[in-house]
Design a protein around this motif. Sequence first.
Motif, short mmCIF file in Angstrom:
data_model
loop_
_atom_site.label_atom_id
_atom_site.label_comp_id
_atom_site.label_asym_id
_atom_site.label_seq_id
_atom_site.Cartn_x
_atom_site.Cartn_y
_atom_site.Cartn_z
N ILE A 333 6.99 -6.39 -16.73
CA ILE A 333 7.75 -6.26 -17.98
C ILE A 333 7.62 -7.51 -18.84
O ILE A 333 7.78 -7.46 -20.04
CB ILE A 333 9.24 -5.85 -17.78
CG1 ILE A 333 10.02 -6.94 -17.05
CG2 ILE A 333 9.37 -4.50 -17.09
CD1 ILE A 333 11.52 -6.67 -17.08
N HIS A 336 4.28 -6.74 -20.51
CA HIS A 336 4.35 -5.58 -21.41
C HIS A 336 5.80 -5.35 -21.84
O HIS A 336 6.50 -4.53 -21.25
CB HIS A 336 3.86 -4.30 -20.70
CG HIS A 336 2.54 -4.47 -20.01
ND1 HIS A 336 1.35 -4.47 -20.70
CD2 HIS A 336 2.24 -4.64 -18.70
CE1 HIS A 336 0.35 -4.64 -19.82
NE2 HIS A 336 0.86 -4.74 -18.60
N PRO A 337 6.24 -6.07 -22.87
CA PRO A 337 7.66 -5.96 -23.27
C PRO A 337 8.08 -4.52 -23.63
O PRO A 337 9.27 -4.20 -23.54
CB PRO A 337 7.75 -6.87 -24.49
CG PRO A 337 6.58 -7.80 -24.37
CD PRO A 337 5.50 -7.03 -23.67
N GLN A 338 7.10 -3.66 -23.98
CA GLN A 338 7.48 -2.28 -24.29
C GLN A 338 7.98 -1.54 -23.05
O GLN A 338 8.53 -0.45 -23.14
CB GLN A 338 6.30 -1.52 -24.95
CG GLN A 338 5.15 -1.17 -24.03
CD GLN A 338 4.11 -2.30 -23.87
OE1 GLN A 338 4.40 -3.47 -24.15
NE2 GLN A 338 2.91 -1.95 -23.42
N ARG A 339 7.77 -2.17 -21.87
CA ARG A 339 8.24 -1.56 -20.61
C ARG A 339 9.72 -1.86 -20.33
O ARG A 339 10.27 -1.41 -19.33
CB ARG A 339 7.41 -2.09 -19.43
CG ARG A 339 5.95 -1.74 -19.48
CD ARG A 339 5.76 -0.26 -19.32
NE ARG A 339 4.37 0.08 -19.08
CZ ARG A 339 3.95 1.30 -18.81
NH1 ARG A 339 4.82 2.30 -18.78
NH2 ARG A 339 2.69 1.54 -18.60
N GLY A 341 13.41 -1.39 -20.53
CA GLY A 341 14.29 -0.28 -20.91
C GLY A 341 15.74 -0.70 -20.82
O GLY A 341 16.05 -1.87 -20.54
N ARG A 342 16.61 0.26 -21.08
CA ARG A 342 18.03 -0.03 -20.94
C ARG A 342 18.53 0.66 -19.68
O ARG A 342 17.92 1.59 -19.18
CB ARG A 342 18.79 0.47 -22.16
CG ARG A 342 18.71 -0.52 -23.32
CD ARG A 342 19.62 -0.10 -24.42
NE ARG A 342 19.31 1.29 -24.83
CZ ARG A 342 20.04 1.98 -25.69
NH1 ARG A 342 21.12 1.46 -26.20
NH2 ARG A 342 19.69 3.20 -26.03
N ARG A 392 9.82 2.43 -17.41
CA ARG A 392 10.65 1.39 -18.04
C ARG A 392 11.72 0.90 -17.07
O ARG A 392 12.25 1.69 -16.29
CB ARG A 392 11.37 1.96 -19.27
CG ARG A 392 10.51 2.16 -20.46
CD ARG A 392 11.29 2.89 -21.54
NE ARG A 392 10.38 3.29 -22.60
CZ ARG A 392 9.98 2.46 -23.56
NH1 ARG A 392 10.45 1.24 -23.60
NH2 ARG A 392 9.13 2.88 -24.48
#
Length: 476
Positions: A333, A336-339, A341-342, A392
């Motif tokens: 993560i 790949h910051p797009q990975r 999640g909340r 995520r």
Amino acid sequence: MGITLFNTLTQKKEHFLPQEDEVIRFYVCGPTVYDLIHIGNARVFVLFDALRRFLEWMGFRVVFVQNFTDVDDKILKRAQEEGKHPQEIAEYYIEQYWIDAGRLKVKKASFHPRATEHVPEIIALIRRLEEKGFTYAVEGDILFDVSRFPEYGKLSRKNLAELEEGARVEVRYKKRNPADFVLWKQAKPGEPFWESPWGKGRPGWHIECSAMAMKYLGETLDIHAGGVDLIFPHHENEIAQSEAASGRPFARFFLHNGYININQEKMSKSLGNILTVRSLCDTYPPEALRIALFSTHYRNPINIDPQLLDSAKNYTERIKNLLRALSFIERKIEEHPQRVGRDEGEEEGEIMKFKGLFIQALEDDFNTPQALAAFSEFVRYANIYLLPARGRWARQVLQAMREFLSMVEDILGIIPEGSWQEEEEAILHLVEERERARRVKDWSKADALREEVKKRGYLLEDTPLGTRWYRAEEEG
Ligand SMILES: [Zn+2]
């Protein structure tokens, strides 16, 4: 809520709080240093090390004392056999204790007093007993007269009449009561001795624990612990002499751990089945030995056999797997910051639930098998959450996992560390190198690196997120 512990004195699980806010005075009978420690000794040291860590984690300040019995018949015998000075034997085995206890991740006590360094305190305590009329002399030895202490037998629930009828132990000379025990032994020729009001001699075993416990912890301890074999006569005698001298309760809680068997047999020199910590540490990681010891409730007998040790080792492999998966996702993560999640599925709450069950189990008479079960459930749950297919991951969930792992390490000391981590870093390095080779389509280099990883006992799995690795034997 709160902590309960089974008190041998009352034969009941009781609510535990220290006599003084926040401070716990805790004494454990330590080893007689004439040989390497074995798994039976280790059970005592590891268990009460973990209980101490737990109490500290709960916010108490624990003053923890574990002695070394460094003058004793067994040490004298060993010294004679080896043609050495008894002190040399004791020093050598104290050194060996540090090595073995260190490997088992047993924390150092606040104090590790040695009997030979506390002879003045021991003499002072015997003098107090003498002044109060609890002692008598026979052939140069000073004995404690148990008939003068009406509560004698309250820990072991034996009464004097019963002891009277029981087998006559060591009929060296005429005692007033069979349960009377030696406080001060007259020195025989060639034995180490100290000057005392009763002539040259050395302390008996029981009195040294009372003298050292009271010196470092005061007249009333919160917890006094040891193996079940110490209830009688050792702890019974400690109570008698300490309470006779001080007029106060010696310990509020007495905790005792159960016996140990090896392959369903009693462990003994004559059966030749003594398992030393030294030999076990050569075969099993320390965390696995701790897990094996925690797998049975401390008050129950435990049977040590290869099956138990292997399953404990598997448990450590499962923890390693989780640590690998967690590090993998944490790395990914970041890459790949797009990975990121909340936490939508309330996973953090789930982790808190496992944490709660873990603590609850330990609060309930230090139920380590139940705590291990709760942790094991968490490991299963976390592994699913960390599967690459998920896509995520919430930082706070990963953080909650880290915190739980570090709490479990603080209390039980079962999270693999040491050389294992270096090995992991080496594998990570190879995997990253292979990923670079694959990016530039250098397939022969990538294959060579895969082989290198395999040689070290790991298998690779290429996922959409990148490459994960496993111990080869865990794959099946
Ligand atoms: Zn003791």
